[in-house]
Design an enzyme around this catalytic site. Structure first.
Site, PDB file in Angstrom:
ATOM      1  N   ARG A 192       0.829  -1.206   0.000  1.00 25.76           N
ATOM      2  CA  ARG A 192       0.000   0.000   0.000  1.00 25.76           C
ATOM      3  C   ARG A 192       0.866   1.260   0.000  1.00 25.76           C
ATOM      4  NH1 ARG A 192      -4.557   0.618   4.569  1.00 25.76           N
ATOM      5  NH2 ARG A 192      -2.733   0.965   5.885  1.00 25.76           N
ATOM      6  N   LYS A 243      -2.772   6.586   1.614  1.00 26.35           N
ATOM      7  CA  LYS A 243      -2.624   7.029   3.013  1.00 26.35           C
ATOM      8  C   LYS A 243      -1.672   8.220   3.084  1.00 26.35           C
ATOM      9  CE  LYS A 243      -2.751   4.661   7.466  1.00 26.35           C
ATOM     10  NZ  LYS A 243      -4.110   5.024   7.838  1.00 26.35           N
ATOM     11  N   GLU A 285     -16.338   6.450   4.222  1.00 21.56           N
ATOM     12  CA  GLU A 285     -15.684   5.864   5.392  1.00 21.56           C
ATOM     13  C   GLU A 285     -15.764   6.811   6.575  1.00 21.56           C
ATOM     14  OE1 GLU A 285     -11.121   6.138   5.624  1.00 21.56           O
ATOM     15  OE2 GLU A 285     -11.445   5.772   3.495  1.00 21.56           O
TER      16      GLU A 285
END
Length: 341
Positions: A85, A187, A223
Site C-alpha cells: 500500500r 494514506k 468511510e
C-alpha cells in the site's frame, strides 16, 4: 536472559504516544533506490524549512501492530500488505519507496530493537508507524530532491476508550473527506487534517466520530475519519467498494476474508444512507480499532440505534476471530502472521 519490560502501567494503556528506545531511518535521493537504513536512538529529526513534506505535503504514513503471544513470541500481521500500500501511495505522490522486502525487514528490526515496549499478551500491542516523506528542499512546486523513510513505535491500548463497547457516529452531509480523482484512496498525510474540524464538532456533541458520504451524490457511504465501514443485513455484509476515494484498509480486506470463511456473503458495492439506517448491525474496521461496533448513527437530526447493547453478533464474532489470529491464539490458516522469535 529474561527480558525486562519497560516500566509502564500496562493495565491502563491508552491510545497515546509513549516515547520508546529506537527509530529506524533510511534515505534516498529522487530518481534513486533506497539502500540499507539504520536504527537510531529515538529523538527529534532535523528538516530543512524548505522540505517537500512541510511545504507541499509530500508524505505518506502506514500503521500496523506487533503483538506479544502468550508464549513470549512476537507476531506481526500482514506487514507485506502495508508495504504494498505504501508503494502504491508513493507512486501517486511521485516518491521513491522501499521495496516490500526492505519495508518488512525494517519493521522486524525496529520491533525487536524496542522489544521491551511490547505489552504483555492481552494488554495491548506495539503500534508501528512508518513514514515516507519528501525531506529534501524544494521551493517551486516539484517532487523533493531527497526522501526519508522513518519508522517509530509506541505501546498502545484501545483506540476508542470504549474498547469493544459501541461507538456513536454522525453522518456528515456538508464536508467531504475525498473526491473522485483525488488522493482519498492512499494514506497520504493530507487526508487526515481535513477531517479534524468535523470530528471535533462531532465529539463536542457527544459522538465518537464522523461518517462521510460521497462528494458527488451525497448519499453513498464512504468511510469514517480513519476507519472503513461495514453494514450487516441478515446473512449479508456490505461495505463500500474501493474506487479511489476510500482507503483500501488491510483490516477491511482481512475481515472480508474471515467473514467469507465463516459463511457470510460479503458484497463490495455502493451503499445508501437508507440501507445504513435499515441495517441490523454496523461496525468499523481499522488497524488501530480492529473492529468497533456502532451503537447508533445520527443523520439529519434522526438517530437510529442498533441492537440492545450495540455490540452485534457479527461484530463480536469477527472481532474474536481476527484478534485471536493476530495474538496467536488460533491457527493461522490464512498465512498472515509473521513470527519474529
Amino acid at each position: 536472559m529474561v527480558l525486562e519490560l519497560a516500566d509502564i502501567d500496562w493495565d491502563n494503556l491508552g491510545f497515546g504516544f509513549v516515547s520508546t528506545d529506537y527509530m529506524y531511518i533510511m534515505k534516498c535521493s529522487q530518481g534513486e533506490n533506497f539502500s540499507k537504513g539504520e536504527l537510531q536512538r529515538f529523538g527529534n529529526i532535523e528538516l530543512s524549512p524548505c522540505a517537500g513534506i512541510l511545504n507541499y505535503g509530500q508524505g505518506l504514513f502506514e500503521g500496523l501492530k506487533a503483538h506479544r503471544k502468550y508464549d513470549g513470541n512476537i507476531l506481526l500481521f500482514r506487514p507485506d500488505e502495508n508495504a504494498i500500500r505504501l508503494r502504491m501511495g508513493a507512486e501517486r505522490m511521485c516518491m521513491p519507496s522501499p521495496t516490500v522486502e526492505q519495508f518488512v525487514e525494517a519493521v522486524k528490526e525496529i520491533v525487536l530493537a524496542n522489544e521491551r515496549w511490547i505489552p504483555p499478551s492481552g494488554k495491548g500491542s506495539l503500534y508501528i508507524r512508518p513514514l515516507l516523506m519528501g525531506s529534501g528542499a524544494v521551493l517551486g512546486l516539484a517532487p523533493a530532491t531527497e526522501y526519508t523513510f522513518l519508522i517509530y513505535v509506541s505501546p498502545v491500548g484501545n483506540y476508542f476508550k470504549e474498547g469493544l463497547a459501541p461507538i456513536h457516529l454522525i453522518v456528515e452531509t456538508e464536508m467531504h473527506r475525498a473526491t473522485p480523482g483525488g488522493t482519498g484512496g492512499i494514506k497520504t498525510i493530507g487526508n487526515y487534517a481535513g477531517v479534524l474540524k468535523t470530528q471535533s464538532a462531532a465529539k463536542a456533541k457527544g459522538f465518537s466520530d464522523v461518517l462521510y458520504l460521497d462528494s458527488v451524490h451525497k448519499r453513498y457511504l464512504e468511510e469514517v475519519s480513519s476507519c472503513n465501514i461495514f453494514v450487516v443485513k441478515g446473512n449479508v455484509i456490505f461495505t463500500p467498494a474501493i474506487k479511489g476515494t476510500i482507503l483500501p484498509g488491510i483490516t477491511r480486506k482481512s475481515i472480508i476474508d474471515v467473514a467469507v470463511s465463516q459463511g457470510y456473503q460479503v458484497e463490495e458495492r455502493l451503499i445508501t444512507v437508507d440501507e445504513l439506517l435499515d441495517a441490523d448491525e454496523v461496525f468499523c474496521t481499522g488497524t488501530a480499532v480492529v473492529i468497533s461496533p456502532v451503537g447508533s448513527i445520527a443523520y439529519l437530526g434522526k438517530r437510529v440505534s442498533y441492537g440492545r447493547d450495540g455490540v452485534g453478533l457479527v461484530s463480536q464474532q469477527l472481532y474474536s476471530a481476527l484478534t485471536s489470529l493476530q495474538m496467536g491464539l488460533t491457527e493461522d490458516k490464512m498465512n498472515w502472521i509473521v513470527a519474529l522469535k
